[in-house]
Design a protein around this motif. Sequence first.
Motif, short mmCIF file in Angstrom:
data_model
loop_
_atom_site.label_atom_id
_atom_site.label_comp_id
_atom_site.label_asym_id
_atom_site.label_seq_id
_atom_site.Cartn_x
_atom_site.Cartn_y
_atom_site.Cartn_z
N LYS A 133 4.79 32.13 -7.90
CA LYS A 133 3.95 32.45 -9.06
C LYS A 133 2.46 32.46 -8.66
O LYS A 133 1.71 33.35 -9.05
CB LYS A 133 4.20 31.43 -10.16
CG LYS A 133 3.55 31.73 -11.47
CD LYS A 133 3.99 30.69 -12.49
CE LYS A 133 3.43 30.98 -13.85
NZ LYS A 133 3.83 29.95 -14.82
N ILE A 134 2.04 31.49 -7.87
CA ILE A 134 0.65 31.42 -7.41
C ILE A 134 0.32 32.64 -6.55
O ILE A 134 -0.73 33.27 -6.72
CB ILE A 134 0.39 30.11 -6.64
CG1 ILE A 134 0.43 28.93 -7.60
CG2 ILE A 134 -0.92 30.16 -5.87
CD1 ILE A 134 0.42 27.57 -6.92
N ILE A 135 1.20 33.00 -5.64
CA ILE A 135 0.97 34.15 -4.77
C ILE A 135 0.89 35.43 -5.59
O ILE A 135 0.01 36.26 -5.38
CB ILE A 135 2.06 34.24 -3.69
CG1 ILE A 135 1.91 33.09 -2.70
CG2 ILE A 135 2.00 35.59 -2.96
CD1 ILE A 135 3.06 32.92 -1.75
N ASP A 136 1.79 35.59 -6.57
CA ASP A 136 1.75 36.77 -7.45
C ASP A 136 0.42 36.84 -8.20
O ASP A 136 -0.18 37.91 -8.31
CB ASP A 136 2.90 36.75 -8.45
CG ASP A 136 4.24 37.07 -7.83
OD1 ASP A 136 4.26 37.60 -6.69
OD2 ASP A 136 5.27 36.79 -8.47
N ASN A 137 -0.03 35.71 -8.73
CA ASN A 137 -1.31 35.69 -9.44
C ASN A 137 -2.45 36.11 -8.53
O ASN A 137 -3.30 36.92 -8.91
CB ASN A 137 -1.59 34.30 -10.01
CG ASN A 137 -0.71 33.96 -11.19
OD1 ASN A 137 -0.15 34.84 -11.85
ND2 ASN A 137 -0.56 32.68 -11.47
N LEU A 138 -2.48 35.59 -7.31
CA LEU A 138 -3.55 35.94 -6.37
C LEU A 138 -3.50 37.41 -5.98
O LEU A 138 -4.53 38.08 -5.88
CB LEU A 138 -3.48 35.05 -5.13
CG LEU A 138 -3.85 33.58 -5.36
CD1 LEU A 138 -3.52 32.75 -4.13
CD2 LEU A 138 -5.30 33.44 -5.74
N GLU A 139 -2.29 37.94 -5.77
CA GLU A 139 -2.14 39.35 -5.41
C GLU A 139 -2.58 40.27 -6.54
O GLU A 139 -2.98 41.42 -6.30
CB GLU A 139 -0.70 39.65 -5.02
CG GLU A 139 -0.32 39.07 -3.68
CD GLU A 139 1.13 39.29 -3.31
OE1 GLU A 139 1.43 39.11 -2.11
OE2 GLU A 139 1.96 39.60 -4.18
N ASN A 140 -2.52 39.78 -7.78
CA ASN A 140 -2.92 40.58 -8.94
C ASN A 140 -4.36 40.34 -9.33
O ASN A 140 -4.79 40.73 -10.42
CB ASN A 140 -1.99 40.29 -10.13
CG ASN A 140 -0.61 40.83 -9.89
OD1 ASN A 140 -0.44 41.94 -9.39
ND2 ASN A 140 0.40 40.05 -10.23
N GLY A 141 -5.13 39.69 -8.47
CA GLY A 141 -6.55 39.51 -8.70
C GLY A 141 -6.89 38.38 -9.65
O GLY A 141 -8.02 38.31 -10.14
N LEU A 142 -5.95 37.51 -9.92
CA LEU A 142 -6.18 36.38 -10.81
C LEU A 142 -6.37 35.11 -10.00
O LEU A 142 -6.14 35.10 -8.79
CB LEU A 142 -4.97 36.21 -11.75
CG LEU A 142 -4.59 37.41 -12.60
CD1 LEU A 142 -3.27 37.16 -13.30
CD2 LEU A 142 -5.68 37.73 -13.60
N ALA A 143 -6.76 34.06 -10.69
CA ALA A 143 -6.83 32.75 -10.04
C ALA A 143 -5.41 32.23 -9.86
O ALA A 143 -4.46 32.78 -10.41
CB ALA A 143 -7.66 31.79 -10.88
N GLU A 144 -5.26 31.15 -9.12
CA GLU A 144 -3.94 30.60 -8.83
C GLU A 144 -3.14 30.31 -10.09
O GLU A 144 -1.94 30.52 -10.14
CB GLU A 144 -4.06 29.30 -8.01
CG GLU A 144 -4.60 29.51 -6.62
CD GLU A 144 -6.10 29.38 -6.55
OE1 GLU A 144 -6.79 29.55 -7.59
OE2 GLU A 144 -6.61 29.11 -5.46
#
Length: 106
Positions: free
Chosen positions: A75-86
Amino acid sequence: MKLSLFQNAETEFEPFGNLDQPDLYYEYYPHVYPGRRGSMIPFSMRVLHAELPQYLGKPQESLDRLHAMKITCIKIIDNLENGLAEDGSMISVSSENRQGMDFVTL
């Protein structure tokens, strides 16, 4: 745990519960950690917490905890890949910090 004192380690972990209690987050103490977000629990402590049950004859509990950690990491990696914070919030992450995730794969 290095001394194989697994019962003692379990006792030491008890006050922390499942490591997700509100008082274990920086946001719970805004006067002490202004502007800081996230968990105060280090990743290595979460790994120890997840592995401990296997040494106490509870392998399924250990697998459940490890699987929960994997889901959180994805979930953290997906958030980062989508330009969001962790945590999925819209705060900006610097390009230098974002580059640090390039080597992460699960």
